[in-house]
Design an enzyme around this catalytic site. Structure first.
Site, short mmCIF file in Angstrom:
data_model
loop_
_atom_site.label_atom_id
_atom_site.label_comp_id
_atom_site.label_asym_id
_atom_site.label_seq_id
_atom_site.Cartn_x
_atom_site.Cartn_y
_atom_site.Cartn_z
N GLN A 140 0.84 -1.20 0.00
CA GLN A 140 0.00 0.00 0.00
C GLN A 140 0.87 1.25 0.00
OE1 GLN A 140 -3.29 0.05 -0.35
NE2 GLN A 140 -3.46 2.27 -0.23
N ALA A 161 -5.90 5.06 -0.64
CA ALA A 161 -5.86 5.05 0.83
C ALA A 161 -4.44 5.30 1.33
CB ALA A 161 -6.38 3.72 1.36
N SER A 166 -6.09 1.39 4.78
CA SER A 166 -6.84 0.51 3.88
C SER A 166 -7.28 -0.73 4.64
CB SER A 166 -5.99 0.09 2.69
OG SER A 166 -6.64 -0.96 2.00
N HIS A 168 -7.93 -3.48 3.56
CA HIS A 168 -7.30 -4.69 3.03
C HIS A 168 -6.04 -5.07 3.81
CE1 HIS A 168 -9.85 -5.46 -0.49
NE2 HIS A 168 -10.04 -4.16 -0.50
N GLU A 224 -19.64 0.44 -2.47
CA GLU A 224 -18.79 -0.62 -3.01
C GLU A 224 -19.44 -1.97 -2.69
OE1 GLU A 224 -14.71 -0.42 -1.84
OE2 GLU A 224 -14.39 1.54 -2.75
N TRP A 226 -18.98 -4.75 -3.73
CA TRP A 226 -18.06 -5.88 -3.85
C TRP A 226 -17.12 -6.03 -2.66
CZ3 TRP A 226 -17.93 -1.41 -6.87
CH2 TRP A 226 -16.90 -0.51 -6.56
N HIS A 227 -17.04 -5.03 -1.79
CA HIS A 227 -16.07 -5.05 -0.70
C HIS A 227 -16.71 -5.63 0.56
CE1 HIS A 227 -12.56 -3.21 1.62
NE2 HIS A 227 -13.46 -3.43 2.59
ZN LIG Z 1 -11.94 -3.45 -1.25
#
Ligand SMILES: [Zn+2]
Length: 257
Positions: A140, A161, A166, A168, A224, A226-227
């Site tokens: 990142q 981010a 983030s 993730h 989002e 999909w997240h």
């Molecule tokens: Zn994501």
């Protein structure tokens, strides 16, 4: 720095310059999901030394329990510098790509849960694919610094981010898409049968749609679908059944993007 390290850093920068040029024309602003279409890169220790620090970030709070399952990570709450989960594993689910890279990984509980979610979806005739899960702090950082070098800090932070912020990086978040692999982390995923199935059933497996429609001012991110973020079944059901966000559940200050 050794010659080898210099070469590795140069190669990473070159990859991002090439990839970034095409991506910048394709994506809208405020899209941290750009990463999903980036090539895989190797983490490099020198990347962390280049981390950008900015006076405006003094408001950023460093979370004290980064390993907690319901940990809140957003534009106001960051992971400690260099945090790396200790229980990352490879979930046994198909991805949009074949390579066995780090971005397939999730923390153990989230990995078990996503396997169950994928098989539950399949029983309902819904095929899903993973797009991107874990992202290291170093990765990142390299990505964010590349955007800073292109557009400057203030512009970069509107679409990428800041390292540490983030989700993730927690190993508890995964982007998914439909079995055809189209609309991976893109707006056209909204309204698909797969997105509707996730909206309805994610909580049964312990996941929430982390950035719901119309909650930009609370989460700091646009919709989002999909997240997915793992928070455990109990919290996920409370959040999804009442149509709130993790910020609201934890009674945190809205991000006010
Ligand atoms: Zn994501």
């Amino acid at each position: 720095m050794s010659k080898l390290k210099v070469t590795i850093v140069s190669l990473i920068i070159l990859v991002f310059v090439v990839a970034g040029c095409s991506l910048k024309n394709h994506f809208s602003q405020n899209d941290e999901e750009k990463w999903n279409n980036q090539p895989t890169i190797s983490a490099n220790k020198s990347a962390r030394k280049k981390k950008s620090v900015h006076p405006d970030d003094e408001a950023l709070q460093v979370v004290s329990t980064p390993e907690a399952i319901p940990v809140l990570i957003n534009k106001n709450h960051t992971l400690p510098d260099g945090y790396r989960p200790t229980d990352l594993v490879y979930p046994d689910i198909p991805f949009t790509f074949e390579k066995k890279t780090e971005k397939r990984k999730l923390r153990e509980k989230a990995a078990d849960a996503i396997e169950n979610l994928f098989s539950g979806a399949k029983k309902d005739g819904v095929d899903l694919l993973g797009v991107s899960a874990y992202r290291s702090h170093e990765a990142q950082t390299v990505l964010f610094n590349y955007y800073v070098s292109l557009d400057g800090y203030e512009a970069a932070r509107t679409y990428s981010a800041i390292p540490g912020t983030s989700e993730h990086e927690t190993g508890l978040a995964i982007d998914v898409t439909g079995g055809d692999g189209k609309c991976a982390a893109e707006d056209c995923f909204a309204g698909t049968p797969e997105a509707e199935w996730l909206e309805k059933h994610s909580a049964e497996y312990g996941f929430i749609i982390r950035y719901p429609n119309g909650k930009d001012d609370v989460t700091g991110y646009k919709y989002e679908p999909w997240h997915l973020r793992y928070v455990g079944k109990s919290i996920a059901k409370q959040i999804m059944n009442s149509g709130i966000t993790l910020e609201e559940y934890l009674k945190a200050t809205p991000v006010n993007n």
